[in-house]
Design a protein around this motif. Structure first.
Motif, short mmCIF file in Angstrom:
data_model
loop_
_atom_site.label_atom_id
_atom_site.label_comp_id
_atom_site.label_asym_id
_atom_site.label_seq_id
_atom_site.Cartn_x
_atom_site.Cartn_y
_atom_site.Cartn_z
N MET A 1 0.84 -1.20 0.00
CA MET A 1 0.00 0.00 0.00
C MET A 1 0.87 1.26 0.00
O MET A 1 1.83 1.36 0.75
CB MET A 1 -0.90 0.01 1.24
N ARG A 2 0.55 2.17 -0.88
CA ARG A 2 1.32 3.41 -0.96
C ARG A 2 0.92 4.36 0.17
O ARG A 2 -0.24 4.59 0.43
CB ARG A 2 1.08 4.09 -2.31
N ARG A 3 1.95 4.92 0.80
CA ARG A 3 1.71 5.81 1.93
C ARG A 3 1.57 7.26 1.46
O ARG A 3 2.14 7.67 0.46
CB ARG A 3 2.86 5.70 2.93
N ARG A 4 0.81 8.02 2.22
CA ARG A 4 0.65 9.44 1.95
C ARG A 4 1.93 10.17 2.38
O ARG A 4 2.51 9.86 3.42
CB ARG A 4 -0.54 9.98 2.73
N VAL A 5 2.35 11.14 1.59
CA VAL A 5 3.59 11.88 1.86
C VAL A 5 3.28 13.37 1.98
O VAL A 5 2.56 13.93 1.14
CB VAL A 5 4.64 11.65 0.76
N VAL A 6 3.79 14.01 3.01
CA VAL A 6 3.58 15.45 3.20
C VAL A 6 4.91 16.14 3.48
O VAL A 6 5.87 15.51 3.93
CB VAL A 6 2.60 15.73 4.37
N ILE A 7 4.95 17.43 3.21
CA ILE A 7 6.13 18.25 3.52
C ILE A 7 5.91 18.87 4.90
O ILE A 7 4.89 19.51 5.14
CB ILE A 7 6.34 19.35 2.47
N THR A 8 6.86 18.66 5.79
CA THR A 8 6.69 19.13 7.17
C THR A 8 7.63 20.27 7.56
O THR A 8 7.45 20.88 8.61
CB THR A 8 6.91 17.97 8.15
N GLY A 9 8.63 20.57 6.74
CA GLY A 9 9.56 21.64 7.10
C GLY A 9 10.30 22.15 5.88
O GLY A 9 10.43 21.45 4.87
N PHE A 10 10.78 23.38 5.97
CA PHE A 10 11.49 24.01 4.86
C PHE A 10 12.81 24.61 5.34
O PHE A 10 12.93 25.04 6.49
CB PHE A 10 10.65 25.16 4.27
N GLY A 11 13.78 24.66 4.43
CA GLY A 11 15.03 25.36 4.69
C GLY A 11 15.53 25.91 3.38
O GLY A 11 15.32 25.30 2.32
N CYS A 12 16.17 27.05 3.38
CA CYS A 12 16.65 27.62 2.12
C CYS A 12 17.81 28.59 2.36
O CYS A 12 17.88 29.24 3.39
CB CYS A 12 15.52 28.33 1.38
N ILE A 13 18.70 28.62 1.39
CA ILE A 13 19.76 29.63 1.33
C ILE A 13 19.69 30.18 -0.09
O ILE A 13 20.12 29.53 -1.04
CB ILE A 13 21.15 29.02 1.60
N THR A 14 19.11 31.36 -0.26
CA THR A 14 18.88 31.90 -1.60
C THR A 14 19.27 33.38 -1.66
O THR A 14 19.52 34.02 -0.64
CB THR A 14 17.40 31.78 -2.01
N ALA A 15 19.26 33.90 -2.87
CA ALA A 15 19.55 35.32 -3.06
C ALA A 15 18.44 36.21 -2.52
O ALA A 15 18.65 37.41 -2.31
CB ALA A 15 19.76 35.60 -4.55
N LEU A 16 17.25 35.64 -2.28
CA LEU A 16 16.13 36.42 -1.77
C LEU A 16 15.89 36.23 -0.28
O LEU A 16 15.03 36.87 0.32
CB LEU A 16 14.85 36.05 -2.52
N GLY A 17 16.65 35.32 0.32
CA GLY A 17 16.48 35.10 1.75
C GLY A 17 17.14 33.81 2.18
O GLY A 17 17.22 32.85 1.41
N LYS A 18 17.61 33.80 3.42
CA LYS A 18 18.31 32.63 3.94
C LYS A 18 17.47 31.83 4.91
O LYS A 18 17.98 30.99 5.66
CB LYS A 18 19.64 33.06 4.58
N ASP A 19 16.18 32.10 4.91
CA ASP A 19 15.22 31.32 5.68
C ASP A 19 13.88 31.44 4.97
O ASP A 19 13.65 32.40 4.20
CB ASP A 19 15.12 31.82 7.12
N PRO A 20 12.97 30.49 5.17
CA PRO A 20 11.70 30.50 4.43
C PRO A 20 10.87 31.77 4.63
O PRO A 20 10.26 32.26 3.68
CB PRO A 20 10.97 29.27 4.99
N GLU A 21 10.86 32.30 5.84
CA GLU A 21 10.05 33.48 6.13
C GLU A 21 10.52 34.69 5.33
O GLU A 21 9.72 35.42 4.72
CB GLU A 21 10.10 33.81 7.63
N THR A 22 11.86 34.91 5.32
CA THR A 22 12.41 36.05 4.57
C THR A 22 12.21 35.87 3.07
O THR A 22 11.85 36.82 2.36
CB THR A 22 13.91 36.22 4.88
#
Length: 212
Positions: free
Chosen positions: A1-22
């Protein structure tokens, strides 16, 4: 049986921000992360702008000595992975470590390391090339280092599929959870190619300007 998959957290280092909120705030505000290149002198290049990550301090995320042994793409990947784990409130323990994996892809890998060590080779000879050259260069090192640093002992690998690498890694990680081979995956992509060789390669093909 295939399980349901969800995204529970984010992280980023980008030119527009170094955290998801920014990052999200700047996106909603219509800000651009593109500016003149500061990583090297772009005078001789037809394009002098890029979405460059500026003011990144790896010591905020890792030990100074260890950071010196990592290419910039690995530093980005590890920093974003740590932020994602924190954002997800995920605690990795000995009990669940083997069910948590890391799939962080990179299309090119340690380009800055390649440039720096090639210059040393040309100027000082092969014996002066760093013994960390290969470990710093290879594309799967972002996954490997993140796995070690975070204590995740589950499936660990790295997709290398050019511009699709990050999405490819997320898809592979999704399937591992879906089919029960892992309970959680730290996944995404990392790149640090705004370098003289990287820009030259993307801007010129057979001596002709590829991008104006």
């Amino acid at each position: 049986m295939r399980r349901r998959v969800v995204i529970t957290g984010f992280g980023c280092i980008t030119a527009l921000g170094k955290d998801p909120e920014t990052l999200w705030k700047n996106l909603l505000a219509g800000k651009s992360g593109i500016s003149r290149i500061e990583n090297f002198d772009p005078t001789d290049y037809p394009t002098k702008i890029a979405a460059e990550v500026k003011d990144f301090d790896p010591e905020q995320y890792m030990d100074k000595r260890e950071a010196r042994r990592m290419d910039r793409f690995v530093q980005f990947g590890l920093a974003a992975a740590k932020e994602a784990v924190k954002n997800a409130n995920l605690t990795i323990t000995e009990e669940n470590a083997e069910r948590i994996g890391v799939y962080i892809g990179s299309g090119i890998g340690g380009l800055s390391t390649w440039e720096e060590q090639h210059q040393i080779l040309m100027e000082k000879g092969p014996r002066r090339v760093s013994p960390f050259f290969i470990p710093m260069l290879i594309a799967n090192m972002a996954s490997g280092i993140a796995s070690i640093e975070l204590g995740a002992k589950g499936p660990t690998s790295s997709a290398i599929t050019a511009c699709a690498t990050g999405t490819n890694s997320i898809g592979d990680a999704f399937r591992l959870i879906q089919f029960g081979q892992a309970d959680a995956m730290i996944t995404g992509g990392t790149e640090a190619t705004i370098r003289p060789m990287g820009m030259a390669g993307f801007l010129f093909i057979k001596g002709n300007v590829y991008s104006q």
